[in-house]
Every structure is written in C-alpha cells, then in structure tokens.
Design a protein around this motif. Structure first.
Motif, PDB file in Angstrom:
ATOM      1  N   VAL A 168      -1.415  25.366  66.307  1.00 11.72           N
ATOM      2  CA  VAL A 168      -1.668  25.173  64.650  1.00 11.72           C
ATOM      3  C   VAL A 168      -0.607  25.997  63.832  1.00 11.72           C
ATOM      4  O   VAL A 168       0.124  25.158  63.063  1.00 11.72           O
ATOM      5  CB  VAL A 168      -3.120  25.639  64.304  1.00 11.72           C
ATOM      6  N   SER A 169      -0.157  27.200  64.589  1.00 15.09           N
ATOM      7  CA  SER A 169       0.995  27.796  63.713  1.00 15.09           C
ATOM      8  C   SER A 169       2.288  27.063  63.669  1.00 15.09           C
ATOM      9  O   SER A 169       2.997  27.279  62.898  1.00 15.09           O
ATOM     10  CB  SER A 169       0.989  29.304  64.321  1.00 15.09           C
ATOM     11  N   GLU A 170       2.313  26.931  64.987  1.00 11.10           N
ATOM     12  CA  GLU A 170       3.718  26.048  65.174  1.00 11.10           C
ATOM     13  C   GLU A 170       3.860  24.886  64.141  1.00 11.10           C
ATOM     14  O   GLU A 170       4.987  24.589  63.496  1.00 11.10           O
ATOM     15  CB  GLU A 170       3.914  25.575  66.352  1.00 11.10           C
ATOM     16  N   LEU A 171       2.810  24.236  63.887  1.00  8.04           N
ATOM     17  CA  LEU A 171       2.761  22.947  62.986  1.00  8.04           C
ATOM     18  C   LEU A 171       2.883  23.384  61.702  1.00  8.04           C
ATOM     19  O   LEU A 171       3.616  22.791  60.751  1.00  8.04           O
ATOM     20  CB  LEU A 171       1.629  22.144  63.287  1.00  8.04           C
ATOM     21  N   THR A 172       2.070  24.662  61.223  1.00  4.60           N
ATOM     22  CA  THR A 172       2.102  24.928  59.832  1.00  4.60           C
ATOM     23  C   THR A 172       3.741  25.482  59.777  1.00  4.60           C
ATOM     24  O   THR A 172       4.320  24.962  58.338  1.00  4.60           O
ATOM     25  CB  THR A 172       1.011  26.202  59.699  1.00  4.60           C
ATOM     26  N   SER A 173       4.275  25.864  60.384  1.00 11.03           N
ATOM     27  CA  SER A 173       5.632  26.539  60.272  1.00 11.03           C
ATOM     28  C   SER A 173       6.767  25.218  60.057  1.00 11.03           C
ATOM     29  O   SER A 173       7.368  25.199  59.529  1.00 11.03           O
ATOM     30  CB  SER A 173       6.229  27.371  61.389  1.00 11.03           C
ATOM     31  N   ALA A 174       6.325  24.222  60.985  1.00  8.69           N
ATOM     32  CA  ALA A 174       7.194  23.107  61.057  1.00  8.69           C
ATOM     33  C   ALA A 174       6.953  22.369  59.684  1.00  8.69           C
ATOM     34  O   ALA A 174       7.948  21.934  59.083  1.00  8.69           O
ATOM     35  CB  ALA A 174       6.993  22.025  62.202  1.00  8.69           C
ATOM     36  N   GLN A 175       5.813  22.196  59.027  1.00 13.95           N
ATOM     37  CA  GLN A 175       5.400  21.712  57.946  1.00 13.95           C
ATOM     38  C   GLN A 175       6.146  22.321  56.657  1.00 13.95           C
ATOM     39  O   GLN A 175       6.774  21.750  55.690  1.00 13.95           O
ATOM     40  CB  GLN A 175       3.896  21.508  57.671  1.00 13.95           C
ATOM     41  N   SER A 176       6.341  23.722  56.667  1.00 15.14           N
ATOM     42  CA  SER A 176       6.858  24.439  55.712  1.00 15.14           C
ATOM     43  C   SER A 176       8.157  24.377  55.668  1.00 15.14           C
ATOM     44  O   SER A 176       8.862  24.301  54.582  1.00 15.14           O
ATOM     45  CB  SER A 176       6.364  25.929  56.131  1.00 15.14           C
ATOM     46  N   ASN A 177       8.925  24.240  56.855  1.00 13.16           N
ATOM     47  CA  ASN A 177      10.388  23.978  57.085  1.00 13.16           C
ATOM     48  C   ASN A 177      10.754  22.603  56.476  1.00 13.16           C
ATOM     49  O   ASN A 177      11.874  22.599  55.839  1.00 13.16           O
ATOM     50  CB  ASN A 177      10.960  24.276  58.391  1.00 13.16           C
ATOM     51  N   LEU A 178       9.888  21.705  56.610  1.00 11.37           N
ATOM     52  CA  LEU A 178      10.127  20.536  56.064  1.00 11.37           C
ATOM     53  C   LEU A 178      10.080  20.152  54.673  1.00 11.37           C
ATOM     54  O   LEU A 178      10.656  19.626  54.011  1.00 11.37           O
ATOM     55  CB  LEU A 178       9.028  19.274  56.759  1.00 11.37           C
ATOM     56  N   ALA A 179       9.014  21.113  54.186  1.00  7.65           N
ATOM     57  CA  ALA A 179       9.009  21.057  52.658  1.00  7.65           C
ATOM     58  C   ALA A 179      10.066  21.639  52.110  1.00  7.65           C
ATOM     59  O   ALA A 179      10.900  21.392  51.014  1.00  7.65           O
ATOM     60  CB  ALA A 179       7.924  21.963  52.327  1.00  7.65           C
ATOM     61  N   ASN A 180      10.593  22.706  52.505  1.00  9.32           N
ATOM     62  CA  ASN A 180      11.822  23.230  52.256  1.00  9.32           C
ATOM     63  C   ASN A 180      13.397  22.419  52.283  1.00  9.32           C
ATOM     64  O   ASN A 180      13.941  22.422  51.335  1.00  9.32           O
ATOM     65  CB  ASN A 180      12.263  24.628  52.917  1.00  9.32           C
ATOM     66  N   ALA A 181      13.161  21.720  53.353  1.00 13.63           N
ATOM     67  CA  ALA A 181      14.330  20.699  53.502  1.00 13.63           C
ATOM     68  C   ALA A 181      14.139  19.579  52.410  1.00 13.63           C
ATOM     69  O   ALA A 181      15.110  19.203  51.935  1.00 13.63           O
ATOM     70  CB  ALA A 181      14.202  20.244  54.939  1.00 13.63           C
ATOM     71  N   GLN A 182      12.989  19.372  52.178  1.00  5.18           N
ATOM     72  CA  GLN A 182      12.950  18.159  51.435  1.00  5.18           C
ATOM     73  C   GLN A 182      13.198  18.605  49.784  1.00  5.18           C
ATOM     74  O   GLN A 182      13.788  17.912  49.218  1.00  5.18           O
ATOM     75  CB  GLN A 182      11.313  17.735  51.450  1.00  5.18           C
TER      76      GLN A 182
END
Length: 394
Positions: free
Chosen positions: A92-106
């Motif tokens: 779950v932590s890995e998914l949350t981190s990946a979603q945060s990185n995606l938001a920053n990239a967007q």
C-alpha cells in the motif's frame, strides 16, 4: 592298473546290456483339442502413478508475510475464491508513493504545456529565438514522458497489491497447503508454491512407465485395466489417451510415459497411489480359435501302424484330423495370434477336433511299463522283507 580297468569295463558292459538287452515295444497316442469360440488377447504389464488430470500449483509473485489463510487440506474451492492474503502494508505504501509521484509529474506536465504554448506563440511572432522555443518544446516532451512512466509505476504498484490477495484459478480441491500464517515468502527467482489444487478428483489418470521393448505395441484407445494396493479386490478400467515421445533413462533402463484415463466416480483413487497396469495391445473377442501348436503338428511316418496312412495337402497352413486310420490335413486361414491361441478365419468349424501333439509310452515284452527303470536301483521287497536282486518281487 588291471584292477582299475576291470570295474570300468564291467560297468560299461552292464549298462550296454541294459540298453540293448531288453526287448521293448511302444504305444503311440495322440493329443487332440477342439476349435472353440474364445477371446484372444495380448497384454503388457507396467506400473504407474495416479494423479489428477488437471493440477495447479499456486504461488505468489510478490514477497511478504502470509497474513491470512482461508483454506486447508481437502477444502473445496471455486474459481476466484480468496484462499490467502499477504500483509499489504508495504505494498500500500508503494502504491501511495507511486500515486504521489504521478501527481507531481502531472502538475509539471500542466506547467510545461502552458509554457510550451506561450513560447510557441512568441516564436511565431518572432519575439523569441528558435533555441528558446526548442528548449521549451524539449522540456514539454520530457514532462509527457515522466507522466507515462509514473502512470506505469502506479499500475505496477496496483498489480503487486492485487497479487497480495491469492485466489483460486480453478474449481477444485486443495491437495497441499505449504505455508502457515505468519510465514515469510520470498519471490526472487522462483515463485514459491503455496497451494496445490486438483480440478476434479472424479477424473484421474495414470502415468505408466512402459519399457522400450513393449512401447511399440502401445497405441491410443487401447483398453487398460489396473489395480492399486489400497483396494486389492477391485479392478479399475481405463484407456490409453497419450503415448509420450520423450524417453526416460534410469539405471540404463529406458522407459516411456503412457497416459491412461482413470474415471474415479466413487473417489476411491487418490493422487499418488501406485497402479499395477495391464494394457491390452491386441484384443479380439468371440473368435474361432485353436492352440497354436496345432499348426506345428505333423504326423510321423515312422510312428504309423500298418493299417494307418497319411493324407496331406499343399497348403502352408494346415491342421490335422484323425479320421479312423487316416491322418488327414485340412488347409486353414488364420487371423491374429498371441502365441498360445490362433484365430481361425476359415477351414474349421466350432467343435472340430484336431491333433496337437504325439505321446509315446514304452513297454517290455511282459507288458510292464519299465522302460525308465534303472537296473542299479534296488527293486521292491518281497513279503518277507527281503530284497529281490532282479528288481521284481518273488
């Protein structure tokens, strides 16, 4: 020297006298057999192992700690049913981190898109240099690629989180449970096996090992019977469904695997049982058959009496009948054979009596069947218990 030679000469003389001095006569008899309606079969025997037709080993593609197990040995499961779960905290932590990185990239992509559009307008009006415009476009394209990468990272994290929930891929029965709650599993190079599920225990098969000398006679569709030590009084039936081409060599013995169907409606057959297999490589029921040795029988002129005669025929395949004092040959046409019995296609009828072999008994002139008696063996005793030197009672 003379004392040594004399006993040898004496023994030889007595033995020759025994062989030539007794006048004997012989009685010849003939063994017959009847043509009958029989079943002709040839079989191959082997051993094999019973196993389910469809058996799936279930593992995990992610590492972690087994959090929950919902099934046990012999549990009946349905396709898609949850059978175990891994601890999901790290996933779950890995998914949350990946979603945060995606938001920053967007967010960066949104900014670079606006910046690119502004530089494009200024470049078209000649207010910025071509170098500045190309730099803005390159930054915009890099932001687009970063969003794609982070989107894939999010998808991967979601997939790994999904792998933490282990479900059954088929309907079946749990044969093996290799883990316990709290156990850590590591999926590095090999996927660890957690459960083994058999799809349908009413549809089993036998993997039989057939010797290389016998494999040439095995073909798909042949009838098979087999037994297992667990039920020694029961005979199970199946058929050959596959003859595998790969050879197995063990201790210089070459064998081939043959797959035999094994219907198991009463669930007596269990995975892993050893089966004693009989494959019927040739089988023909209710045919007219005779002993194969009858085709090799030939009457001898030397054993005929004065009033007996032989009436032969030119056929290479024939049988003999004794009709009164005449030995008569009858041509026949043969079919299959298993070495002991041979099918008769034509030339004989059911119940016909044919000759199969000759037996001879030897008698001396007094009518005693004593041709095999050794003169050096003691004879029977008389009424007084004295030994008769001649071998005959006084």
């Amino acid at each position: 020297m003379k004392n040594r030679v004399f006993p040898i000469v004496f023994v030889c003389a007595v033995w020759i006298l025994f062989l030539t001095g007794c006048s004997k006569k012989s009685t010849v008899s003939y063994v017959t057999s009847k043509a009958q309606i029989l079943d002709i079969k040839t079989t191959i025997t082997a051993t094999g192992t019973i196993e389910p037709v469809t058996q799936v080993e279930i593992g995990t593609q992610v590492s972690g700690i087994i959090d929950k197990i919902y099934v046990d040995y012999n549990s009946i499961v349905k396709k898609g049913q949850i059978i175990a779960e891994l601890d999901k905290t790290n996933l779950v932590s890995e998914l949350t981190s990946a979603q945060s990185n995606l938001a920053n990239a967007q967010s960066n992509l949104n900014y670079q898109t606006s910046n690119y559009n502004r530089f494009k307008t200024l470049f078209e009006k000649g207010l910025v240099s071509a170098n500045d415009f190309e730099s803005a476009r390159l930054t915009y394209q890099q932001a687009q690629s970063a969003v794609k990468v982070q989107t894939q990272n999010v998808q991967k994290a979601k997939t790994n989180l999904g792998y933490a929930t282990i479900t059954s891929p088929i309907d079946g029965v749990v044969l093996n449970r290799a883990v316990e709650e709290g156990q850590t599993v590591a999926s590095s190079f090999n996927t660890p096996t957690l459960f083994t599920i058999a799809q349908d225990l009413t549809d089993m098969r036998v993997i039989a090992n057939i010797d290389e000398a016998d494999i040439g006679g095995v073909a798909e569709g042949q009838r098979v019977t087999f037994s297992v030590d667990a039920y020694p009084d029961d005979t199970f039936e199946g058929s050959v469904t596959q003859v595998r081409q790969e050879a197995t060599t063990e201790s210089n013995v070459v064998t081939y695997e043959v797959v035999v169907s094994a219907p198991n409606n009463d669930l007596k057959l269990k995975p892993g049982l050893t089966a004693n297999v009989t494959i019927y490589t040739m089988e023909k029921n209710h045919v007219l058959a005779i002993p194969s040795k009858a085709l090799r029988f030939v009457p001898s002129d030397k054993l005929l009496t004065k009033d007996q005669s032989i009436q032969d025929c030119e056929s290479p395949l024939k049988v003999w009948k004794q009709e009164g004092n005449v030995f008569k040959a009858y041509p026949v046409k043969t079919g299959i054979t298993n070495g002991t019995l041979t099918e008769i296609v034509s030339g004989l009828n059911n119940g016909d009596e044919i000759l199969t072999e000759i037996t001879a008994a030897f008698f001396d002139e007094q009518g005693d069947n004593s041709s095999n008696r050794n003169p050096f063996m003691p004879g029977p005793r008389n009424r007084r218990g004295q030994q008769n030197k001649s071998g005959n009672p006084k």
